[in-house]
Design a protein around this motif. Structure first.
Motif, PDB file in Angstrom:
ATOM      1  N   GLU A 159      19.560  21.871  57.090  1.00 49.18           N
ATOM      2  CA  GLU A 159      18.093  21.567  57.849  1.00 49.18           C
ATOM      3  C   GLU A 159      18.179  21.880  59.339  1.00 49.18           C
ATOM      4  OE1 GLU A 159      15.358  17.904  58.184  1.00 49.18           O
ATOM      5  OE2 GLU A 159      15.014  18.737  55.963  1.00 49.18           O
ATOM      6  N   VAL A 160      17.194  22.660  59.987  1.00 49.11           N
ATOM      7  CA  VAL A 160      17.266  22.847  61.190  1.00 49.11           C
ATOM      8  C   VAL A 160      16.051  21.984  61.763  1.00 49.11           C
ATOM      9  CG1 VAL A 160      16.776  24.380  63.240  1.00 49.11           C
ATOM     10  CG2 VAL A 160      18.243  25.087  61.305  1.00 49.11           C
ATOM     11  N   VAL A 161      16.215  21.175  62.701  1.00 47.41           N
ATOM     12  CA  VAL A 161      15.211  20.300  63.061  1.00 47.41           C
ATOM     13  C   VAL A 161      15.119  20.332  64.558  1.00 47.41           C
ATOM     14  CG1 VAL A 161      15.623  18.222  61.507  1.00 47.41           C
ATOM     15  CG2 VAL A 161      16.802  18.263  63.389  1.00 47.41           C
ATOM     16  N   ASP A 162      14.042  20.133  65.071  1.00 48.21           N
ATOM     17  CA  ASP A 162      13.615  20.396  66.533  1.00 48.21           C
ATOM     18  C   ASP A 162      14.031  19.355  67.362  1.00 48.21           C
ATOM     19  OD1 ASP A 162      12.368  22.938  66.161  1.00 48.21           O
ATOM     20  OD2 ASP A 162      10.517  22.113  65.744  1.00 48.21           O
ATOM     21  N   VAL A 163      14.449  19.425  68.532  1.00 45.42           N
ATOM     22  CA  VAL A 163      14.964  18.536  69.670  1.00 45.42           C
ATOM     23  C   VAL A 163      14.021  18.938  70.802  1.00 45.42           C
ATOM     24  CG1 VAL A 163      17.067  17.694  68.412  1.00 45.42           C
ATOM     25  CG2 VAL A 163      17.123  19.423  70.080  1.00 45.42           C
ATOM     26  N   GLY A 164      14.227  18.054  71.863  1.00 44.31           N
ATOM     27  CA  GLY A 164      13.479  18.473  73.194  1.00 44.31           C
ATOM     28  C   GLY A 164      14.284  19.109  74.127  1.00 44.31           C
ATOM     29  N   SER A 165      15.768  18.828  73.958  1.00 41.97           N
ATOM     30  CA  SER A 165      16.496  19.467  75.018  1.00 41.97           C
ATOM     31  C   SER A 165      18.011  19.176  74.572  1.00 41.97           C
ATOM     32  CB  SER A 165      16.324  18.756  76.452  1.00 41.97           C
ATOM     33  OG  SER A 165      16.832  17.470  76.225  1.00 41.97           O
ATOM     34  N   GLY A 166      19.050  19.773  75.285  1.00 37.39           N
ATOM     35  CA  GLY A 166      20.292  19.657  74.837  1.00 37.39           C
ATOM     36  C   GLY A 166      20.802  17.948  75.199  1.00 37.39           C
ATOM     37  N   VAL A 167      20.160  17.355  76.076  1.00 37.35           N
ATOM     38  CA  VAL A 167      20.609  15.897  76.368  1.00 37.35           C
ATOM     39  C   VAL A 167      20.049  15.294  74.959  1.00 37.35           C
ATOM     40  CG1 VAL A 167      19.651  14.151  77.686  1.00 37.35           C
ATOM     41  CG2 VAL A 167      20.213  16.410  79.114  1.00 37.35           C
ATOM     42  N   GLU A 168      18.845  15.630  74.489  1.00 35.12           N
ATOM     43  CA  GLU A 168      18.327  14.973  73.408  1.00 35.12           C
ATOM     44  C   GLU A 168      19.381  14.969  72.367  1.00 35.12           C
ATOM     45  OE1 GLU A 168      14.051  15.323  72.620  1.00 35.12           O
ATOM     46  OE2 GLU A 168      13.537  15.029  74.637  1.00 35.12           O
ATOM     47  N   ALA A 169      19.842  16.537  72.000  1.00 32.21           N
ATOM     48  CA  ALA A 169      20.305  16.859  70.983  1.00 32.21           C
ATOM     49  C   ALA A 169      21.871  16.006  70.799  1.00 32.21           C
ATOM     50  CB  ALA A 169      20.728  18.142  71.020  1.00 32.21           C
ATOM     51  N   ILE A 170      22.289  15.774  72.044  1.00 30.76           N
ATOM     52  CA  ILE A 170      23.656  15.040  72.222  1.00 30.76           C
ATOM     53  C   ILE A 170      23.265  13.323  71.789  1.00 30.76           C
ATOM     54  CG2 ILE A 170      25.645  14.286  73.602  1.00 30.76           C
ATOM     55  CD1 ILE A 170      25.416  17.013  74.949  1.00 30.76           C
ATOM     56  N   ALA A 171      22.348  13.110  72.333  1.00 28.73           N
ATOM     57  CA  ALA A 171      22.072  11.578  72.105  1.00 28.73           C
ATOM     58  C   ALA A 171      21.973  11.343  70.682  1.00 28.73           C
ATOM     59  CB  ALA A 171      20.861  11.192  72.607  1.00 28.73           C
ATOM     60  N   ALA A 172      21.051  12.275  69.663  1.00 22.40           N
ATOM     61  CA  ALA A 172      21.093  12.188  68.524  1.00 22.40           C
ATOM     62  C   ALA A 172      22.219  12.465  67.703  1.00 22.40           C
ATOM     63  CB  ALA A 172      19.762  13.287  68.201  1.00 22.40           C
ATOM     64  N   LEU A 173      23.011  13.376  68.242  1.00 24.82           N
ATOM     65  CA  LEU A 173      24.354  13.642  67.769  1.00 24.82           C
ATOM     66  C   LEU A 173      25.324  12.408  67.390  1.00 24.82           C
ATOM     67  CD1 LEU A 173      25.862  15.949  66.353  1.00 24.82           C
ATOM     68  CD2 LEU A 173      26.986  16.498  68.584  1.00 24.82           C
ATOM     69  N   GLU A 174      25.128  11.528  68.741  1.00 26.43           N
ATOM     70  CA  GLU A 174      26.103  10.444  68.747  1.00 26.43           C
ATOM     71  C   GLU A 174      25.442   9.368  68.279  1.00 26.43           C
ATOM     72  OE1 GLU A 174      28.147  10.965  73.346  1.00 26.43           O
ATOM     73  OE2 GLU A 174      25.980  10.079  73.180  1.00 26.43           O
ATOM     74  N   GLN A 175      24.441   9.473  67.911  1.00 21.79           N
ATOM     75  CA  GLN A 175      23.695   8.283  67.118  1.00 21.79           C
ATOM     76  C   GLN A 175      23.790   8.534  65.651  1.00 21.79           C
ATOM     77  OE1 GLN A 175      19.800   8.135  68.770  1.00 21.79           O
ATOM     78  NE2 GLN A 175      20.382   7.405  70.902  1.00 21.79           N
ATOM     79  N   GLY A 176      24.213   9.728  65.172  1.00 19.99           N
ATOM     80  CA  GLY A 176      24.358  10.170  63.777  1.00 19.99           C
ATOM     81  C   GLY A 176      23.094  10.524  63.218  1.00 19.99           C
ATOM     82  N   ARG A 177      22.005  11.093  64.034  1.00 18.28           N
ATOM     83  CA  ARG A 177      20.849  11.360  63.379  1.00 18.28           C
ATOM     84  C   ARG A 177      20.962  12.914  63.106  1.00 18.28           C
ATOM     85  NH1 ARG A 177      16.994  11.129  66.948  1.00 18.28           N
ATOM     86  NH2 ARG A 177      18.218  10.335  68.850  1.00 18.28           N
ATOM     87  N   LEU A 178      21.806  13.546  63.701  1.00 17.48           N
ATOM     88  CA  LEU A 178      22.248  15.198  63.731  1.00 17.48           C
ATOM     89  C   LEU A 178      23.487  15.103  63.420  1.00 17.48           C
ATOM     90  CD1 LEU A 178      20.731  16.735  66.627  1.00 17.48           C
ATOM     91  CD2 LEU A 178      19.600  16.957  64.432  1.00 17.48           C
ATOM     92  N   ASP A 179      23.907  16.327  62.568  1.00 15.53           N
ATOM     93  CA  ASP A 179      25.220  16.471  62.446  1.00 15.53           C
ATOM     94  C   ASP A 179      25.901  17.590  63.260  1.00 15.53           C
ATOM     95  OD1 ASP A 179      25.717  14.657  59.727  1.00 15.53           O
ATOM     96  OD2 ASP A 179      23.991  15.936  59.055  1.00 15.53           O
TER      97      ASP A 179
END
Length: 346
Positions: free
Chosen positions: A63-83
């Motif tokens: 599933e492709v989900v929208d994020v606001g920026s690369g900064v937000e994407a990395i934070a979500a990745l580190e928190q386990g909310r993205l793969d």
């Protein structure tokens, strides 16, 4: 200009595996956003390429989900909310620095799998000319809207240095991408560092008052595909499947530009004709080579001079680069020797 290089035979084999039902219909999430460089994600999703590789080895739904920026994407990745996530080198380098003092320096929270695009014309500094800003020196004493710790922040620092500006003489105001136009028109900031396609929208809103300073001489963005380390280590078939889908998307962009642009434009809510000029100068190309290392090292040099990171140890990049999926999916696109990747550190 579009250039493409990827392992087409391996990609076709991975994507040709019959579709099967997923046990529990588990979801793997990829964080995407609206920057022009993220075209491969939009094309792969729109063309069904992420679903095409679903198999017994990798039954998950992607599933492709929208994020606001690369900064937000990395934070979500580190928190386990993205793969998986996409980001340019500056926020990636910042995360490497933050992990350097912890155990994650040898077992990082995420790894770099590939570079998907290079863009020298990635950012623009846009000012309201009615406020007396006509040349770079006019920015002294002004307020600049910027997404902190992002590639735009990195680009601004290079721009200021090349034009002999004292960064301390310009007040930086943290402004998210959706808020950029309003911040400028309301007078909360005097100028903005923006990306495409937001830069075009901002200039249309400013009309004749808009003044643009290019940054292509000072900075090139390297668009990186990131993945959670645990997923890559424990479920390599998923990492291979995602990388194969990106390779297939890049092949589609090279072979059927009109269709690919249509898919990308639809995802951004733009007319394909609006999208075409924004692609000028972008090189979409699958690879894991020296450009990844050089762009990360340049970003680390910048961050090392920032007060936030004073005295912090400089991380080795090798533990953060995993060549395994590229070696299996598109080995001809792998240019780094093993001692510069996790292969030599695991």
């Amino acid at each position: 200009m579009i250039r493409y290089r990827a392992g087409s035979i391996g990609v076709l084999m991975l994507l040709a595996v019959p579709l099967v039902a997923a046990a529990g219909d588990e979801v793997v999430r990829i964080g995407a956003w609206g920057w022009i460089l993220d075209a491969p994600t939009k094309v792969a999703d729109g063309a069904g390429l992420f679903a095409a590789g679903r198999s017994e080895a990798s039954p998950e739904r992607i599933e492709v989900v929208d994020v606001g920026s690369g900064v937000e994407a990395i934070a979500a990745l580190e928190q386990g909310r993205l793969d998986f996530a996409l980001a340019a080198q500056a926020p990636v380098a910042r995360s490497l620095l933050l992990q350097a003092e912890s155990i994650r320096a040898t077992n990082p929270s995420f790894v770099i799998l590939a570079s998907l695009a290079l863009a020298p014309r990635a950012h623009y500094l846009i000012a309201d000319g009615s406020r007396g800003i006509r040349i770079p020196a006019d920015l002294e004493g002004r307020r600049l809207g910027i997404l902190r710790h992002s590639s735009a922040h990195f680009a601004w620092q290079q721009f200021a240095r090349q034009h002999g500006l004292d960064p301390a003489g310009v007040e930086l105001v943290d402004v998210t991408l959706p808020d950029q136009a309003l911040a400028l028109t309301e007078g909360r900031v005097d100028a903005i560092v923006a990306w495409d396609p937001w830069s075009g929208r901002l200039l249309r809103e400013l009309g004749a008052k808009g003044v643009v300073f290019g940054m292509r001489e000072f900075y090139s963005a390297n668009w990186l595909l990131l993945a959670r380390t645990q997923l890559v280590d424990q479920r390599p078939a998923v990492a291979d499947r995602v990388l194969a889908a990106y390779a297939a998307a890049l092949a589609l962009m090279d072979g059927d530009r009109a269709r690919a642009r249509g898919l990308h434009a639809a995802a951004l809510g733009l007319d394909p004709a609006e999208l075409a000029p924004l692609e000028d100068g972008v090189i979409w190309q699958l690879g894991l080579g020296w450009s990844v290392l050089s762009s990360l090292e340049a970003a680390l040099d910048w961050l090392a001079a920032e007060p936030e990171f004073a005295g912090r140890p400089r991380p080795r990049t090798a533990p953060f680069i995993d060549a395994g999926p590229m070696l299996r999916v598109a080995p001809e696109s792998l240019a780094l020797p093993s001692y510069l990747t996790r292969t030599a550190t695991r």
